[in-house]
Design a protein around this motif. Structure first.
Motif, mmCIF file in Angstrom:
data_model
loop_
_atom_site.group_PDB
_atom_site.id
_atom_site.type_symbol
_atom_site.label_atom_id
_atom_site.label_comp_id
_atom_site.label_asym_id
_atom_site.label_seq_id
_atom_site.Cartn_x
_atom_site.Cartn_y
_atom_site.Cartn_z
ATOM 1 N N THR A 58 -6.808 17.335 1.770
ATOM 2 C CA THR A 58 -6.145 16.417 0.517
ATOM 3 C C THR A 58 -4.922 15.509 1.919
ATOM 4 N N GLY B 262 0.715 -1.484 0.120
ATOM 5 C CA GLY B 262 -0.145 0.314 0.144
ATOM 6 C C GLY B 262 0.834 1.319 0.264
ATOM 7 N N LEU B 263 2.149 1.225 0.837
ATOM 8 C CA LEU B 263 2.706 2.757 0.786
ATOM 9 C C LEU B 263 3.728 2.509 -0.849
ATOM 10 N N VAL C 51 1.719 7.313 -6.992
ATOM 11 C CA VAL C 51 0.977 7.796 -6.979
ATOM 12 C C VAL C 51 1.613 9.128 -6.799
ATOM 13 N N ASP C 52 2.768 9.601 -5.887
ATOM 14 C CA ASP C 52 3.079 10.674 -5.944
ATOM 15 C C ASP C 52 4.056 10.725 -6.709
ATOM 16 N N TRP D 142 -4.767 11.802 2.805
ATOM 17 C CA TRP D 142 -3.690 10.894 2.743
ATOM 18 C C TRP D 142 -2.346 10.492 3.986
ATOM 19 N N LEU E 263 -4.708 8.188 5.543
ATOM 20 C CA LEU E 263 -4.741 6.802 4.467
ATOM 21 C C LEU E 263 -2.513 5.920 5.417
ATOM 22 N N ASP E 264 -1.769 7.538 5.123
ATOM 23 C CA ASP E 264 -0.396 7.133 5.034
ATOM 24 C C ASP E 264 0.005 5.915 6.539
ATOM 25 N N MET F 297 1.141 4.287 -2.895
ATOM 26 C CA MET F 297 1.050 5.141 -2.749
ATOM 27 C C MET F 297 2.299 6.449 -2.810
ATOM 28 N N LEU G 114 -1.759 2.601 6.590
ATOM 29 C CA LEU G 114 -0.773 1.641 6.616
ATOM 30 C C LEU G 114 0.647 1.028 6.831
ATOM 31 N N LEU H 50 -1.415 15.457 -2.050
ATOM 32 C CA LEU H 50 -0.987 13.647 -2.410
ATOM 33 C C LEU H 50 0.169 13.772 -2.619
ATOM 34 N N SER H 51 1.163 14.569 -2.960
ATOM 35 C CA SER H 51 2.414 14.104 -3.447
ATOM 36 C C SER H 51 3.366 15.151 -3.013
#
Length: 483
Positions: free
Chosen positions: A158, A80-81, A87-88, A162, A165-166, A84, A169, A124-125
């Motif tokens: 956001t 999952g990380l 996506v970043d 994010w 969620l981090d 992410m 995980l 998110l990034s």
């Protein structure tokens, strides 16, 4: 809340000109002086440098975060990380690629939406943080509180989602980490946002000062022009006053000269009047000579007829005798008028004894013709007797003489035929028209001096005369004189 105008530059190194007002969403905003053109090579070079700089800084930050993640999980982080992190990277690359060309976009709805989107994805990034800083700076340049609040709120939402969620995980439920990271991110976002507002305010202040300086310069130039105009008016007034003094002196001199000339003209006018009166008397006497000759010829003709015509009835003899008598009376009267016209100015007693013709004389001429057996009518067309009395004595005399000559001419050449006389005013002229039908009888001999005398008399007074045989079988004589 004060509405601020957008400012075009995207970085502190860019030169900003006077900002333009925000345009409505429905209308495309014109290109501002501070917004680089899409065709500008320099603008594209700066955009490419911004993209490369954000790409490098974002990549460095991304590698630091990735190295820390690998170090924390001994090179075996959860899937999952890793997703992410992927996506970043994707979001970061996209944001850093478009942040440079966006500086060429004119301020407006699309401009604000694109930069808000880049600010939002910064939560998110990590890779997109440098691009987000530039986007926040550009939003700050526009100095619109609504955009600033929306940018910080979207970034916070956001980022919190994010980070939450981090943490899940990672298996860590400590909310303090999320709050601390969120606070640092919001504070970091406020820095470029406030810098942009300060720079935008500075640009607006510079623009306002320039406008005021331009206005002051225009006012100074206008005042200078007014001063020069006032100076010119003062000089013109002095020149006009000097000219007025000269004109006054000239007028005084001209008045003296005019007085002397007037005296000379008066003496000359008196002499000219005496000469004109003498010439007029001579001309009238010459014209009346034709009329007297005509009457004498008429007397001789009718007397000869009575002497040689033995078959005439008493009534015809009496009518012919009356004609001879009337012609003799007319000749005697006109001969007396000839003598009156030839008098000198000192014969005042004779003037009272034989007055010149007047307005009633016209009707008297008609009555005499009727007494002689002619069918005569005199009509006034658009005239009144009072208006005729306003005419000059010379004009009335001429009209009476012309009417008498016309009636005598009709009695001679068309005996027994009706005669119609019209007296009318046309513009600035008085017109006498005499008509009579032509007869089939043999016409007596005539020299034509009577009509010539009519024309001369009218011409001497500034008019004229004409006569013609019309196609309707009538003889028409017309004379006109000035009113």
């Amino acid at each position: 809340m004060t509405t601020h105008r957008p400012v075009g530059p995207a970085t502190p190194q860019e030169t900003v000109a006077s900002p333009a007002p925000e345009t409505p969403p429905e209308t495309a905003a014109p290109l501002e002086p501070g917004t680089p053109s899409w065709r500008s090579v320099r603008g594209w070079v700066i955009a490419a440098l911004q993209t490369l700089l954000c790409l490098g800084l974002g990549c460095l930050m991304f590698l630091v975060v990735l190295g820390e993640l690998l170090f924390e999980f001994d090179d075996a982080p959860p899937e999952g990380l890793l997703a992410m992190v992927a996506v970043d990277a994707l979001i970061g690359v996209a944001a850093t690629v478009v942040i440079g060309p966006l500086r060429l976009l004119r301020p407006g709805r699309l401009h604000a939406t694109a930069h808000l989107l880049i600010t939002t994805v910064a939560g998110l990034s990590v890779w997109s943080v440098p691009a987000a800083a530039i986007a926040l700076y550009r939003l700050g340049l526009r100095r619109r509180l609504g955009l600033d609040v929306a940018a910080v709120a979207l970034l916070g939402v956001t980022a919190m989602a994010w980070l939450t969620l981090d943490m899940r995980l990672r298996g860590d439920d400590d909310p303090r980490y999320v709050a601390t990271a969120l606070g640092v991110m919001i504070i970091g976002a406020l820095v470029p946002l406030l810098i942009g507002r300060v720079v935008g305010t500075r640009h607006e202040l510079i623009r306002t000062l320039r406008e005021r300086a331009d206005a002051a310069e225009r006012e100074r130039a206008s005042a200078e022009r007014e001063r020069i105009a006032a100076e010119r008016e003062r000089v013109a007034a002095e020149q006009a006053r000097s000219s007025a003094d000269q004109a006054r002196r000239s007028a005084e001199q001209a008045g003296l000269s005019a007085q002397r000339e007037a005296d000379a003209l008066r003496r000359g006018r008196d002499a000219e009047s005496a000469r004109v009166r003498a010439e007029e008397r001579a001309a009238l006497a010459r014209d009346m000579h034709d009329s007297v000759s005509h009457h004498l010829a008429s007397i001789a003709m009718h007397a000869g007829a009575m002497a040689y015509r033995e078959d005439l009835d008493p009534e015809t003899l009496r009518r012919t005798a009356r004609t001879v008598r009337d012609a003799a009376q007319h000749a005697n009267r006109e001969l007396r008028e000839v003598l009156v016209a030839l008098r000198t100015a000192g014969d005042s007693a004779a003037d009272d004894a034989a007055p010149l013709a007047s307005v009633p004389t016209l009707q008297e001429a008609v009555e005499r013709a009727r007494d002689g057996g002619q069918e005569v009518s005199l009509e006034l067309d658009g005239l009144e007797v009072a208006e005729l009395e306003q005419l000059g004595r010379g004009t009335v005399v001429a009209l009476a003489r012309i009417l008498g000559e016309a009636l005598t001419n009709a009695a001679k050449h068309a005996p027994g035929a009706p005669v119609t006389a019209f007296l009318a005013r046309r513009a600035e002229q008085v017109t006498l028209t005499v008509e009579n039908p032509l007869t089939g009888e043999a016409q007596p001999l005539s020299t034509g001096h009577g009509l010539i005398g009519v024309e001369e008399r009218a011409r001497l007074l500034g008019g004229g005369a004409r006569w013609t045989r019309t196609e309707h079988g009538t003889f028409e004589m017309e004379a006109w004189l000035p009113w």
